[in-house]
Design an enzyme around this catalytic site. Structure first.
Site, PDB file in Angstrom:
ATOM      1  N   PRO A   1      11.835   0.430  -0.821  1.00  0.00           N
ATOM      2  CA  PRO A   1      13.379  -0.282  -1.185  1.00  0.00           C
ATOM      3  C   PRO A   1      13.095  -1.154  -2.219  1.00  0.00           C
ATOM      4  O   PRO A   1      12.026  -1.671  -2.690  1.00  0.00           O
ATOM      5  CB  PRO A   1      13.535  -0.955   0.156  1.00  0.00           C
ATOM      6  CG  PRO A   1      11.951  -1.065   0.566  1.00  0.00           C
ATOM      7  CD  PRO A   1      11.316   0.094   0.315  1.00  0.00           C
TER       8      PRO A   1
ATOM      9  N   HIS B   1       3.565  -0.873   1.929  1.00  0.00           N
ATOM     10  CA  HIS B   1       3.699   0.231   0.739  1.00  0.00           C
ATOM     11  C   HIS B   1       2.803   1.526   0.805  1.00  0.00           C
ATOM     12  O   HIS B   1       3.080   2.413   0.370  1.00  0.00           O
ATOM     13  CB  HIS B   1       3.290  -0.534  -0.361  1.00  0.00           C
ATOM     14  CG  HIS B   1       4.398  -1.394  -0.841  1.00  0.00           C
ATOM     15  ND1 HIS B   1       4.899  -1.485  -1.964  1.00  0.00           N
ATOM     16  CD2 HIS B   1       5.119  -2.524  -0.216  1.00  0.00           C
ATOM     17  CE1 HIS B   1       5.796  -2.669  -2.184  1.00  0.00           C
ATOM     18  NE2 HIS B   1       5.856  -2.944  -0.885  1.00  0.00           N
ATOM     19  N   ASP B   2       1.739   1.476   1.723  1.00  0.00           N
ATOM     20  CA  ASP B   2       1.156   2.795   2.135  1.00  0.00           C
ATOM     21  C   ASP B   2       1.710   3.774   2.844  1.00  0.00           C
ATOM     22  O   ASP B   2       2.068   4.662   2.620  1.00  0.00           O
ATOM     23  CB  ASP B   2      -0.206   2.452   2.590  1.00  0.00           C
ATOM     24  CG  ASP B   2      -1.114   3.764   2.475  1.00  0.00           C
ATOM     25  OD1 ASP B   2      -0.971   4.755   1.622  1.00  0.00           O
ATOM     26  OD2 ASP B   2      -1.790   3.935   3.773  1.00  0.00           O
TER      27      ASP B   2
ATOM     28  N   SER C   1      -2.640   6.513   0.230  1.00  0.00           N
ATOM     29  CA  SER C   1      -2.390   7.010  -1.151  1.00  0.00           C
ATOM     30  C   SER C   1      -2.310   5.961  -1.957  1.00  0.00           C
ATOM     31  O   SER C   1      -2.175   6.386  -3.472  1.00  0.00           O
ATOM     32  CB  SER C   1      -1.086   8.067  -0.909  1.00  0.00           C
ATOM     33  OG  SER C   1       0.008   7.442  -0.336  1.00  0.00           O
TER      34      SER C   1
ATOM     35  N   VAL D   1       5.148   5.720   2.056  1.00  0.00           N
ATOM     36  CA  VAL D   1       5.149   6.539   0.851  1.00  0.00           C
ATOM     37  C   VAL D   1       4.042   7.646   1.482  1.00  0.00           C
ATOM     38  O   VAL D   1       3.131   7.259   1.518  1.00  0.00           O
ATOM     39  CB  VAL D   1       4.563   6.136  -0.502  1.00  0.00           C
ATOM     40  CG1 VAL D   1       4.761   7.159  -1.603  1.00  0.00           C
ATOM     41  CG2 VAL D   1       5.615   4.954  -0.842  1.00  0.00           C
TER      42      VAL D   1
ATOM     43  N   ASP E   1       8.369 -25.832  11.259  1.00  0.00           N
ATOM     44  CA  ASP E   1       7.302 -26.263  11.205  1.00  0.00           C
ATOM     45  C   ASP E   1       6.417 -26.686   9.963  1.00  0.00           C
ATOM     46  O   ASP E   1       5.931 -25.703   9.587  1.00  0.00           O
ATOM     47  CB  ASP E   1       6.100 -25.571  12.178  1.00  0.00           C
ATOM     48  CG  ASP E   1       4.847 -26.250  12.521  1.00  0.00           C
ATOM     49  OD1 ASP E   1       4.649 -27.620  12.020  1.00  0.00           O
ATOM     50  OD2 ASP E   1       3.880 -25.595  13.087  1.00  0.00           O
TER      51      ASP E   1
ATOM     52  N   HIS F   1       8.420 -11.917   4.507  1.00  0.00           N
ATOM     53  CA  HIS F   1       8.518 -12.940   3.322  1.00  0.00           C
ATOM     54  C   HIS F   1       8.618 -14.217   3.618  1.00  0.00           C
ATOM     55  O   HIS F   1       8.718 -14.846   2.944  1.00  0.00           O
ATOM     56  CB  HIS F   1       9.937 -12.295   2.641  1.00  0.00           C
ATOM     57  CG  HIS F   1      10.045 -10.865   2.209  1.00  0.00           C
ATOM     58  ND1 HIS F   1      11.109 -10.062   1.958  1.00  0.00           N
ATOM     59  CD2 HIS F   1       9.069 -10.020   1.830  1.00  0.00           C
ATOM     60  CE1 HIS F   1      10.799  -8.715   1.450  1.00  0.00           C
ATOM     61  NE2 HIS F   1       9.655  -8.922   1.474  1.00  0.00           N
TER      62      HIS F   1
ATOM     63  N   GLU G   1       0.690   6.042  -7.497  1.00  0.00           N
ATOM     64  CA  GLU G   1       1.542   5.024  -6.756  1.00  0.00           C
ATOM     65  C   GLU G   1       1.398   3.384  -7.309  1.00  0.00           C
ATOM     66  O   GLU G   1       2.142   2.723  -7.345  1.00  0.00           O
ATOM     67  CB  GLU G   1       1.160   4.920  -5.259  1.00  0.00           C
ATOM     68  CG  GLU G   1       1.833   6.185  -4.609  1.00  0.00           C
ATOM     69  CD  GLU G   1       1.776   6.333  -3.051  1.00  0.00           C
ATOM     70  OE1 GLU G   1       1.606   5.218  -2.469  1.00  0.00           O
ATOM     71  OE2 GLU G   1       1.295   7.244  -2.521  1.00  0.00           O
TER      72      GLU G   1
END
Ligand code: HEM
Ligand SMILES: *[C@@H]1O[C@H](CO)[C@@H](O)[C@H](O)[C@H]1NC(C)=O
Length: 347
Positions: free
Chosen positions: A162, A67-68, A77, A71, A263, A192, A90
């Protein structure tokens, strides 16, 4: 939410920290000059301490790199707090919901001062969190020397990051706009396998009429747990764990979870379990599931499901590339504190 995260990863992290400690050389690859090495040692120590205290913060630090750097490039930022002059940095972006780890960045900065930029700290801390959460399997080199930017806008972050409701073409275009390939989209989405998400990020997947395919038993177990978590977390927008592997046995049994080939001891680990889950329709976001809709991406999903080492290696390389996205601004500095610019004014 902190409690959810703590339980999620506690077991694995405590054991992984031991493994990592036995291989301190991993972080030193590259033979850098002493200054960089001592900076890296300090960051590593602080990240280890933070994850030991709160395992969930490891996932937050990995996400913070994305996320840094997405952008305005990697320029710190994302760390800027609002001021009387700039009320919408942000951090206020809808797409930054749940963003965390700022206290860890602050703690590192207070140890290192002017020797290192906040942008470098974000990248170094995310790298160390990846190594720790993967039990030392994911290692990569990141340079230092980034500068901190002075621009931060919620609208810009929402325009560029996104969204979980994106379809495949949108995700692919979004990554292409930053010079990342479709392959790297599939690889980085494997992040994720760790962390949590708020209901608002996946509620579309629980609405029968609009949902993209999701395993029925998983969806109903999730819907039930969401109702329970509303009470536990005292909010209408509770967080759930991204990875069904990290849910309790009762949930997994209700969700018909097939742990074959996964696992299951590695609760909280950053690994290729995301690909097992995705190919069983047991992931939270539409943006995860839609990777199945493209032939090449679907083949990649299967390859990473079947070869854990390949994912570790490719994820490390993709994170290294992400960590190099150049800062896009015109005015730079090394901040004194990571939450505000040295002029205390943003452009
Ligand atoms: C491909 C497009 C992506 C989309 C649409 C997306 C979306 C999301 C959303 C909606 C959340 C949950 C936020 C919340 O509700 O609290 C999330 C969490 C997370 N994302 Fe992504 N993400 C993407 C790519 C990535 C990448 C490239 C990385 C890492 C490099 C990443 C790492 C994470 C992590 C670690 C979490 C859990 C954070 C925590 O527990 O604090 N994501 N993502
Ligand atoms: C898994 O991937 C690694 C790294 O790319 C590779 O060296 C190895 O041969 C692969 N294993 C299998 C069984 O394909």
């Amino acid at each position: 939410m902190a409690m959810v995260k703590l339980n999620a990863a506690a077991a694995v992290v405590l054991s992984l920290l031991v493994v990592v400690a036995v291989h301190p050389a991993a972080a030193d690859a590259g033979g850098d000059w002493y200054g960089k090495k001592s900076i890296e040692e300090t960051v590593r120590k602080e990240v280890e301490k933070a994850i030991k205290h709160n395992p969930g913060v490891g996932a937050a630090l990995v996400r913070l790199v994305f996320h840094d750097c997405w952008v305005n490039g990697c320029d710190g930022s994302v760390l800027l707090d609002k001021t009387p002059y700039s009320s919408s940095t942000e951090k206020a972006a809808a797409n930054n919901i749940g963003l965390d780890g700022f206290d860890v960045i602050d703690a590192i900065k207070s140890k290192l001062g002017a020797a290192v930029s906040c942008a470098d700290i974000v990248v170094l801390a995310g790298r160390d969190a990846s190594a720790i959460l993967s039990g030392g399997r994911i290692t990569y080199d990141v340079g230092t020397g980034r500068k901190d930017g002075v621009v931060s806008s919620a609208a810009a972050a929402d325009a560029v990051l996104p969204e979980s409701t994106f379809d495949f073409a949108q995700l692919k275009d979004n990554f292409a706009s930053k010079g990342l390939t479709q392959g790297e989209l599939v690889i980085l989405s494997g992040a994720h396998s760790i962390g949590v998400a708020h209901l608002s990020s996946f509620h579309d997947r629980l609405a029968a009429a609009t949902a993209t395919p999701i395993d029925n038993t998983y969806a109903s177990a999730l819907a039930a747990d969401v109702e329970r978590q509303k009470g536990v977390q005292h909010t209408d927008n509770p967080a759930e764990k991204n990875n069904i592997r990290d849910m309790g046995a009762a949930f997994q049994s209700a969700a018909g979870y097939d742990a074959a080939g996964v696992d299951t001891a590695a609760v909280g680990a950053l690994d290729n379990s995301y690909y097992h889950n995705n190919l069983q329709n047991r992931v939270l976001f539409k943006s995860d599931w839609v990777l199945r809709t493209d032939g090449d991406a679907a083949a990649d999903l299967a390859e990473y499901r079947d070869n854990a080492t390949k994912w570790d290696v490719d994820f490390a390389a993709a994170m290294a590339k992400l960590s190099k996205l150049p800062a896009e601004g015109t005015h730079f500095e090394i901040r004194k504190t990571c939450r505000c610019t040295n002029q205390n004014y943003y452009y």
